[in-house]
Design an enzyme around this catalytic site. Sequence first.
Site, mmCIF file in Angstrom:
data_model
loop_
_atom_site.group_PDB
_atom_site.id
_atom_site.type_symbol
_atom_site.label_atom_id
_atom_site.label_comp_id
_atom_site.label_asym_id
_atom_site.label_seq_id
_atom_site.Cartn_x
_atom_site.Cartn_y
_atom_site.Cartn_z
ATOM 1 N N ARG A 95 -4.672 -2.127 -2.708
ATOM 2 C CA ARG A 95 -4.197 -2.698 -3.979
ATOM 3 C C ARG A 95 -2.810 -3.286 -3.742
ATOM 4 O O ARG A 95 -1.801 -2.692 -4.124
ATOM 5 C CB ARG A 95 -4.112 -1.602 -5.045
ATOM 6 C CG ARG A 95 -5.462 -1.007 -5.418
ATOM 7 C CD ARG A 95 -5.284 -0.055 -6.588
ATOM 8 N NE ARG A 95 -6.532 0.652 -6.880
ATOM 9 C CZ ARG A 95 -6.654 1.976 -6.881
ATOM 10 N NH1 ARG A 95 -5.611 2.745 -6.620
ATOM 11 N NH2 ARG A 95 -7.808 2.529 -7.158
ATOM 12 N N ASP B 58 0.542 -5.283 -4.089
ATOM 13 C CA ASP B 58 1.403 -5.581 -5.235
ATOM 14 C C ASP B 58 1.647 -7.073 -5.433
ATOM 15 O O ASP B 58 1.356 -7.865 -4.532
ATOM 16 C CB ASP B 58 2.788 -4.980 -4.983
ATOM 17 C CG ASP B 58 2.887 -3.588 -5.559
ATOM 18 O OD1 ASP B 58 2.047 -3.243 -6.389
ATOM 19 O OD2 ASP B 58 3.810 -2.865 -5.142
ATOM 20 N N TYR C 299 -0.354 -2.378 7.804
ATOM 21 C CA TYR C 299 0.533 -3.296 7.091
ATOM 22 C C TYR C 299 1.609 -3.789 8.048
ATOM 23 O O TYR C 299 1.941 -3.114 9.031
ATOM 24 C CB TYR C 299 1.223 -2.590 5.915
ATOM 25 C CG TYR C 299 0.382 -2.498 4.661
ATOM 26 C CD1 TYR C 299 0.421 -3.507 3.712
ATOM 27 C CD2 TYR C 299 -0.432 -1.396 4.432
ATOM 28 C CE1 TYR C 299 -0.338 -3.419 2.554
ATOM 29 C CE2 TYR C 299 -1.197 -1.304 3.271
ATOM 30 C CZ TYR C 299 -1.142 -2.324 2.335
ATOM 31 O OH TYR C 299 -1.891 -2.252 1.185
ATOM 32 N N ARG D 189 7.199 -0.346 1.854
ATOM 33 C CA ARG D 189 8.446 -1.005 1.453
ATOM 34 C C ARG D 189 9.611 -0.017 1.387
ATOM 35 O O ARG D 189 10.750 -0.371 1.709
ATOM 36 C CB ARG D 189 8.252 -1.729 0.120
ATOM 37 C CG ARG D 189 7.314 -2.942 0.269
ATOM 38 C CD ARG D 189 6.827 -3.471 -1.064
ATOM 39 N NE ARG D 189 7.925 -3.822 -1.934
ATOM 40 C CZ ARG D 189 7.796 -4.084 -3.246
ATOM 41 N NH1 ARG D 189 6.599 -4.030 -3.808
ATOM 42 N NH2 ARG D 189 8.845 -4.399 -3.952
#
Lengths: 238, 238
Positions: free
Chosen positions: A44, A46, A104, A191
Amino acid sequence: VVQYDGTGYHGFQRQPGLVTVQELLEKAIKAITGEEVRVTGAGRTDAGVHARGQVVNFHTAGTIPDERFPFALNSVLPPDVVVVGVERVSPEFHARRNAISKVYRYSVLNRVFPCPFLRRYAYHVPQRLDLPAMMEAAGYLVGRHDFASFRAAGSSARTTIRTLTGLEWRREGDLLHLRAEADGFLYHMVRAIAGTLLEVGRGKLEPEEVRRILEARNRDLAGPTAPAHGLCLEEVRY
Amino acid sequence: VVQYDGTGYHGFQRQPGLVTVQELLEKAIKAITGEEVRVTGAGRTDAGVHARGQVVNFHTAGTIPDERFPFALNSVLPPDVVVVGVERVSPEFHARRNAISKVYRYSVLNRVFPCPFLRRYAYHVPQRLDLPAMMEAAGYLVGRHDFASFRAAGSSARTTIRTLTGLEWRREGDLLHLRAEADGFLYHMVRAIAGTLLEVGRGKLEPEEVRRILEARNRDLAGPTAPAHGLCLEEVRY
């Protein structure tokens, strides 16, 4: 398998009144098959986050040959969302639950001036960064840990324990790429980790402090959440 | 030295009623020095063409220290135009006339599906391309020649003789980059060359035919002008 430039979207997941990648894909499938389907995404992502290897699944009774599906979908999708592969799977397949790991990448442009070509795809940090210190600090986070210090404030996952199988920095010219692979990620986890490691790179945190931040399980101790546009979902493994 | 994403601009050179990079730079200089200056660019890049190393010169009586100039200009320029260096030169310096050579790069994305991240920066060619044939054909164009076959139809340069000191293809994953260095380029010359070499890559022209097209000095024989968004002014040498 879907690639997208997340700049213009409010993330992957459907939200009323906002343009999301999920909604675009569902509309594209409807346009070519006539079916109202619900698409399940592996990650999901952002608002502003990109994907080079998002995986989605959906159920169709359509008769379009498998190998034509990507071309048909791309013909109705905007140019910043591209289907790069389709595979027929068992009806039980679930893009998120069946994923073994996700990869990621967080990209940082580390030069004095910003770059017009990377402004949407890398976080610009003009200060000199201590890459060896950032590499050392990343090492403390690898493994099975409680990552409560590295999630969005106020988020409520069932458990905050995850297994981070890899976390490495790589230099490519002026770019620094942080590659993170885990069995799953908490909301904003990559992040928050990137933002914390950048504090180490700027000399505001010692590498070993990152270990103590991890052990404290307290979001307030970690660094700021790095901006969304540096993040990209690279790969989902099954 | 200026970098820009040309996607949103009608090229470098001022045109009434259209937004150009020259106009933006002149307005930025006015905003920080109060002076009405005229900026001279080394290359008159077309609408949609990018630059990683455009060089411009201007005359100023301003008192901003040289090393602060890029920061001051960038603070008033949009994020897709970035000044990456400023150097004080003799008042006679002319960015275009004093250039010894210019280097352009034409980028082709050669994979089945388009890429959301490269859609503004590389020409997407889904067909399989014969890179060795394209390399052979490029070799016939290197040297001092009359390039009348490789310019915009109807353009009127004083002479169509140029010295192409280098023309090489390089592969980088799915990307093919054509690097072209010359003492000067005719209008649309790199794009006409790229378009012709891509015809060789697609098997529509034999490599040796490119030599005959060059010798014929007839624009009608060469391939189509490749799209602007694949082109980038990489470097200007003095």
